[in-house]
Motif scaffolding. Sequence first.
Motif, PDB file in Angstrom:
ATOM      1  N   ARG A  48       0.883  -1.290   0.199  1.00  0.00           N
ATOM      2  CA  ARG A  48       0.185   0.189   0.025  1.00  0.00           C
ATOM      3  C   ARG A  48       0.926   1.139  -0.011  1.00  0.00           C
ATOM      4  NH1 ARG A  48      -3.610  -1.788   2.732  1.00  0.00           N
ATOM      5  NH2 ARG A  48      -2.838  -1.721   4.532  1.00  0.00           N
ATOM      6  N   GLY A  49       1.925   1.353   0.880  1.00  0.00           N
ATOM      7  CA  GLY A  49       2.814   2.543   0.770  1.00  0.00           C
ATOM      8  C   GLY A  49       3.536   2.712  -0.365  1.00  0.00           C
ATOM      9  N   VAL A  50       4.017   1.550  -1.017  1.00  0.00           N
ATOM     10  CA  VAL A  50       4.896   2.012  -2.223  1.00  0.00           C
ATOM     11  C   VAL A  50       4.016   2.162  -3.387  1.00  0.00           C
ATOM     12  CG1 VAL A  50       6.019   0.359  -3.921  1.00  0.00           C
ATOM     13  CG2 VAL A  50       6.626   0.053  -1.557  1.00  0.00           C
ATOM     14  N   ALA A  51       2.665   1.622  -3.448  1.00  0.00           N
ATOM     15  CA  ALA A  51       1.772   2.129  -4.347  1.00  0.00           C
ATOM     16  C   ALA A  51       1.626   3.618  -4.306  1.00  0.00           C
ATOM     17  CB  ALA A  51       0.401   1.229  -4.384  1.00  0.00           C
ATOM     18  N   ARG A  52       1.326   3.969  -3.314  1.00  0.00           N
ATOM     19  CA  ARG A  52       0.786   5.462  -2.802  1.00  0.00           C
ATOM     20  C   ARG A  52       2.085   6.245  -3.204  1.00  0.00           C
ATOM     21  NH1 ARG A  52       2.593   9.158  -0.104  1.00  0.00           N
ATOM     22  NH2 ARG A  52       3.949   7.603   1.284  1.00  0.00           N
ATOM     23  N   HIS A  53       3.191   5.886  -2.939  1.00  0.00           N
ATOM     24  CA  HIS A  53       4.644   6.671  -3.078  1.00  0.00           C
ATOM     25  C   HIS A  53       4.640   6.849  -4.713  1.00  0.00           C
ATOM     26  CE1 HIS A  53       8.226   8.281  -1.345  1.00  0.00           C
ATOM     27  NE2 HIS A  53       8.919   8.035  -2.783  1.00  0.00           N
ATOM     28  N   LEU A  54       4.565   5.752  -5.423  1.00  0.00           N
ATOM     29  CA  LEU A  54       4.638   5.553  -6.777  1.00  0.00           C
ATOM     30  C   LEU A  54       3.580   6.630  -7.443  1.00  0.00           C
ATOM     31  CD1 LEU A  54       5.298   1.938  -7.548  1.00  0.00           C
ATOM     32  CD2 LEU A  54       6.851   3.760  -7.733  1.00  0.00           C
ATOM     33  N   ALA A 107      -1.774  -5.127  -1.447  1.00  0.00           N
ATOM     34  CA  ALA A 107      -2.236  -4.021  -0.535  1.00  0.00           C
ATOM     35  C   ALA A 107      -3.692  -4.668  -0.017  1.00  0.00           C
ATOM     36  CB  ALA A 107      -2.342  -2.570  -0.984  1.00  0.00           C
ATOM     37  N   ALA A 108      -4.306  -5.273  -0.787  1.00  0.00           N
ATOM     38  CA  ALA A 108      -5.659  -5.699  -0.824  1.00  0.00           C
ATOM     39  C   ALA A 108      -5.472  -7.153   0.102  1.00  0.00           C
ATOM     40  CB  ALA A 108      -6.305  -5.763  -1.832  1.00  0.00           C
ATOM     41  N   GLY A 109      -4.369  -7.719  -0.085  1.00  0.00           N
ATOM     42  CA  GLY A 109      -4.354  -8.994   0.465  1.00  0.00           C
ATOM     43  C   GLY A 109      -4.602 -10.352  -0.582  1.00  0.00           C
TER      44      GLY A 109
END
Length: 164
Positions: A48-54, A107-109
Amino acid sequence: CALFARAISRMMDEDHRATLAMLGSLARGVHAVPVGQRPDATFMPLARGVARHLTDEIEHHFHFEEHALFPRLAAQGETDMVALLVDEHVAIRATAADALPLLLAGAAGSLRHTDFAILRPLALALVEGLGDHIQKEAMGLLPIVDLLLDDEIDRKLALAYSSV
């Protein structure tokens, strides 16, 4: 960071450092999953954090460079550097676009082991490509920014960068 004289250089350096920390976490997280298996629930917040960062930080950073900074540097004769960095932006964005749906599934599992087998090399390509890109900017771009910009332009760019 005291290495850079201009506010915009310091701000971009701070973003670089945050991105390098994210890349380190991504590499560790990917390597922690045994080959052929899917990640456990501890991977969810990382993905989730990597996706948001990208989608947020990296795109903001690239957009700012391409629209506010690179044209100024190209006008000062730094066309080769600008062309190289833009080409790298294109490659990094392509890798990020391929990785993003898999990161969101992580992120959603709901990331299957077959999906993780696709994500692993994409994530490691991001770690390497974006890490190398940041190094080029830290060693080449930011020192040139310090030399070429005056105080007024630096203030305007820093304000524009922080207001988005």
